[in-house]
Design an enzyme around this catalytic site. Structure first.
Site, mmCIF file in Angstrom:
data_model
loop_
_atom_site.group_PDB
_atom_site.id
_atom_site.type_symbol
_atom_site.label_atom_id
_atom_site.label_comp_id
_atom_site.label_asym_id
_atom_site.label_seq_id
_atom_site.Cartn_x
_atom_site.Cartn_y
_atom_site.Cartn_z
ATOM 1 N N PHE A 138 0.963 -1.208 -0.087
ATOM 2 C CA PHE A 138 0.030 -0.136 0.063
ATOM 3 C C PHE A 138 0.807 1.326 -0.119
ATOM 4 C CE2 PHE A 138 -2.155 3.568 1.888
ATOM 5 C CZ PHE A 138 -3.572 3.378 0.989
ATOM 6 N N ASP A 223 9.364 2.648 1.454
ATOM 7 C CA ASP A 223 8.377 3.355 2.121
ATOM 8 C C ASP A 223 8.256 3.156 3.547
ATOM 9 O OD1 ASP A 223 5.859 4.254 2.726
ATOM 10 O OD2 ASP A 223 4.552 3.498 1.175
ATOM 11 N N LYS A 252 2.732 9.937 8.100
ATOM 12 C CA LYS A 252 1.981 9.677 9.136
ATOM 13 C C LYS A 252 2.460 10.125 10.549
ATOM 14 C CE LYS A 252 -0.773 5.977 7.648
ATOM 15 N NZ LYS A 252 -0.503 5.246 6.295
#
Ligand SMILES: *Cc1c(COP(=O)(O)O)cnc(C)c1O
Length: 395
Positions: A138, A223, A252
């Site tokens: 993702f 990532d 995040k």
């Protein structure tokens, strides 16, 4: 019940892209959230691995208040002090060389993809470069990030996506090697897959991908949007593997709730030049003052130590749950990014836990994901486990 009224209003005006849990949160304190009707919840989701420092950290809040009163935006046509300071701190903890601030994770991935294409175009002048990504990955919802997200369900109605993306199997080095050819310019993967079901990379795999990239002059894009910023027990998960990428994406927990992300490059991969890339308010003084405070607080409040200690405690407790209930098939993760895989979709279990005042979220189909604020203590783990066990027994 104030919540009912708010939810009804929300459904009239918000685009229905989420099947939301019927809770309207009003405020947070430490590792607890309170809804508009005053009900208290222990938060084991942290706004999807965002609220690393939890709610109401006084240093974080006063840094923001001070910056609001000074300056919130000037654009990237000028320098601003908080961005310089935040970038310096990020470079120091990551070991990378250069930072481009974005407004989100998906935009960090966009920048990484553009970096890869530019790096390759500069090298050989060709424009047909390919990127290898992973199944069950993702990377975000914008078109470029979606193109490297290995989940056909998210992609299907939005095709055509970026061309030249090939998908290998995570933790299967041979499957990656099989896709490498003279057009490959980058390999993009999460150091620990989050949304895809909490799958940590195997050491041999991540190190093998790094070697492969070195041999073929391919950029390694890691990532770290979910697994970075201390969540795995290292500042960035790849550091726990002894692997350094050419491009790293973060977001995040970087802003503890502020909309900020970044892509970081080594000097070798710092190929974007004026005109190549931009953002109007990415890295503005307000969000950077926040990120800068977050990075200070990580050090001053020994966040990594806490993640390692409480993460190990959580691991033991979840192992006990796994040992006791045959519906639990597997237990994976690192630090405070852990998952329990069930033999069935655990939506009902999550709902029952929320009823009992503990916020849990799922990942992929059969996984419950545990991503609490990084400041939780053992007693909070005990509180969560009690609710989890009761929820499992009821379902
Ligand atoms: C959340 C996430 C993204 C996307 O970040 P947004 O801020 O939602 O755009 C990308 N990669 C990973 C690994 C993520 O967990």
């Amino acid at each position: 019940m104030k919540a009912e009224t708010y939810m009804k209003r929300g459904e009239q005006v918000l685009l229905h892209t989420y099947n939301r849990t019927p809770i309207v949160f009003e405020r947070g304190e430490g590792v607890y959230l309170y809804d508009v009707d005053g009900k208290k919840y222990l938060d084991f989701a942290a706004g999807i691995a965002v609220m690393g420092l939890g709610y109401g950290n006084p240093k974080f809040e006063s840094a923001l208040k001070a910056q609001v009163e000074k300056l919130t935006h000037t654009s990237n046509l000028y320098y601003n002090v908080p961005a310089i300071e935040a970038a310096e701190k990020l470079v120091k903890v990551s070991g990378m060389d250069r930072v481009f601030f974005t407004n989100s994770g998906t935009e960090a991935i966009e920048g990484a993809i553009k970096t890869a294409r530019k790096y390759a175009a500069k090298k050989d002048g060709r424009k047909d470069h390919e990127i290898i990504a992973m199944d069950h990955s993702f990377h975000g919802r914008s078109m470029g990030a979606l193109s490297v997200t290995g989940n056909p369900h998210y992609q299907e109605d939005f095709k055509p996506l970026l061309s030249g993306i090939r998908f290998a199997q995570y933790n299967n080095l041979e499957s990656v090697k099989a896709l490498v050819n003279e057009k490959t310019c980058a390999i993009v993967l999460e150091s620990i897959q989050g949304e895809g079901g909490v799958y940590p990379a195997k050491k041999e795999f991540l190190q093998g991908v790094r070697r492969l990239c070195d041999e073929k002059d391919i950029l390694l894009i890691l990532d770290e949007i979910q697994c970075g910023m201390g969540r795995s027990g290292s500042m960035f998960a790849c550091q726990g593997y002894g692997v350094k990428p050419d491009v790293m994406t973060v977001a995040k927990a970087l802003g503890n709730g502020l909309p900020i992300g970044a892509f970081l490059t080594t000097e070798k991969a710092a190929v974007l030049v004026p005109g190549d890339h931009g953002t109007t308010y990415g890295g503005n003084p307000l969000v950077c003052a926040g990120a800068s405070a977050v990075l200070d607080i990580f050090e001053e409040e020994h966040i990594l130590e806490n993640v390692n200690r409480v993460g190990a405690y959580l691991w033991d407790k979840l192992e006990e749950v796994k040992g006791k209930y045959p519906v639990v098939k597997d237990h994976r993760g690192a630090g405070l990014l852990q998952g329990l895989e069930f033999t069935k979709a655990p939506g009902d279990i999550a709902r029952a836990a929320i009823e009992k005042g503990v916020i849990l979220i799922t990942a992929e189909q059969n996984v419950l994901r545990f991503v609490p604020p990084l400041i939780i203590k053992e007693e909070h783990v005990d509180e969560m486990i009690a609710a989890l066990v009761a929820a499992i027994e009821e379902n």
